[in-house]
Design an enzyme around this catalytic site. Sequence first.
Site, short mmCIF file in Angstrom:
data_model
loop_
_atom_site.label_atom_id
_atom_site.label_comp_id
_atom_site.label_asym_id
_atom_site.label_seq_id
_atom_site.Cartn_x
_atom_site.Cartn_y
_atom_site.Cartn_z
CD1 TRP A 161 -20.70 16.41 -29.62
CD2 TRP A 161 -19.44 16.59 -31.56
NE1 TRP A 161 -21.48 16.69 -30.96
CE2 TRP A 161 -20.75 16.68 -32.16
CE3 TRP A 161 -18.39 16.76 -32.54
CZ2 TRP A 161 -21.02 16.82 -33.37
CZ3 TRP A 161 -18.75 16.80 -33.94
CH2 TRP A 161 -20.14 16.79 -34.52
CG ASP A 212 -15.84 21.57 -32.44
OD1 ASP A 212 -16.47 22.52 -32.76
OD2 ASP A 212 -16.11 20.54 -32.18
CE LYS A 233 -24.81 23.03 -31.88
NZ LYS A 233 -25.46 22.01 -31.28
C1 LMR Z 1 -24.62 18.04 -29.74
O1 LMR Z 1 -23.55 17.72 -29.06
O2 LMR Z 1 -25.67 17.69 -29.30
C2 LMR Z 1 -24.69 18.98 -31.01
O3 LMR Z 1 -23.43 19.40 -31.51
C3 LMR Z 1 -25.41 18.28 -32.01
C4 LMR Z 1 -24.84 17.12 -32.72
O4 LMR Z 1 -24.44 17.20 -33.75
O5 LMR Z 1 -24.28 16.19 -31.93
#
Ligand code: LMR
Length: 400
Positions: A130, A211, A246
């Site tokens: 992420w 996570d 979510k």
């Molecule tokens: C995402 O990866 O799209 C979500 O977790 C929202 C975010 O905060 O990035």
Amino acid sequence: MFEQIKPAPPDPILGLTEAFKADPHPKKINLGVGVYKDAGGQTPVLASVKAAEERLLRSEHTKNYLPIDGQPEFDSVTQELLIGADHPLVRAGCVVTAQAPGGTGALRVAGDFIASTLGRRTVWLSDPTWPNHPGVFGAAGLPTATYPYFDKQSNGVNFAGMLAALHTIPVGDVVLLHGCCHNPTGVDLQPEQWDEVAAVVAGRGLLPVVDFAYQGFATGLREDAAGLHALLQHCTTVLVASSYSKNFGLYNERVGALTIVAPSAEQAKTALSHIKRVIRANYSNPPAHGAQVVSLVLNDPELRQLWEREVGEMRDRINGMRHLFVETLHEQGVEHDFSFIARQRGMFSFSGLTPDQVKALRERHAIYVVGSGRISVAGMTAHNMDYLCAGIADVLKTAK
Ligand code: LMR
């Protein structure tokens, strides 16, 4: 004062939403952010949440501060959902939880806790991960590095590479693992692989941080916690940053939790005292509404049953879209084999689209996806599918 400050780049995910909102294209599609949309393209308030909110409105009698670590009912119901109320570690008092503003807030509290109690140690992230992970831990003063995770050739996990890297990570460093529905790839470890990873993490004295933002979106609420349970079997210390954004659709209520599993009740209590110090210096104490909704729904058998059904419906709709996406790409004459997308789990599809193709999709078709090629399947509907796949077919032919 500010003359020498240069503008910061937009956020790779939330910045897309800003650009999308400003785009006047009548057929625009936002497949950037991981937000669930129903078949009509709306992000609904779950019926279980609405019912809980109605009850709350009637029964709430104060807006007094919550404790620094949140409501006790919320904290225990979170432990139940993640680990199980009857789990020996929970019964022994080795598990403590603090409510946090979303999964991101929980990760940041974890980062601040690690930096302030254990000192500067590297946080190892999957490659890819992420895009906000390096920012969150960097802001806490922790350096980040990566271990191999995704294998482009097989569209699966590069497990040998991952294990080899884990064997070389310095003792005491932090390893971040995605609990399920790996973001951005949608590719998870198999149960026996979780076991091996957990054994190496424990054997080398690494600190696992899980996570866990998508519980319920892979196979089921209990099934999706299997990786966490494998870690609990091997490791005596585990941190879990979980989110209700979510699975409760409570995105804008910012409701998540940091849960710490420690070798003894005493160590857990000590850890919590530091978590409270970190929170107090950051945002003092958490917001109440979302957490009250979560506790109410999870503690009421009827609302809980309704909620579990709603989570299943969201998961099924996304999986239906995965299959329709693969079929429609095929119908649009795309020769490349995209069948792997139907096997990925969670909200995202890691499409393999290049940065140039992503750019062309946005500029020519007003279709917004993350620069890594990550597409939010949760934003696809039967209505936007043809337009989406025609756009992808176009950029696959014409952009490198
Ligand atoms: C995402 O990866 O799209 C979500 O977790 C929202 C975010 O905060 O990035």
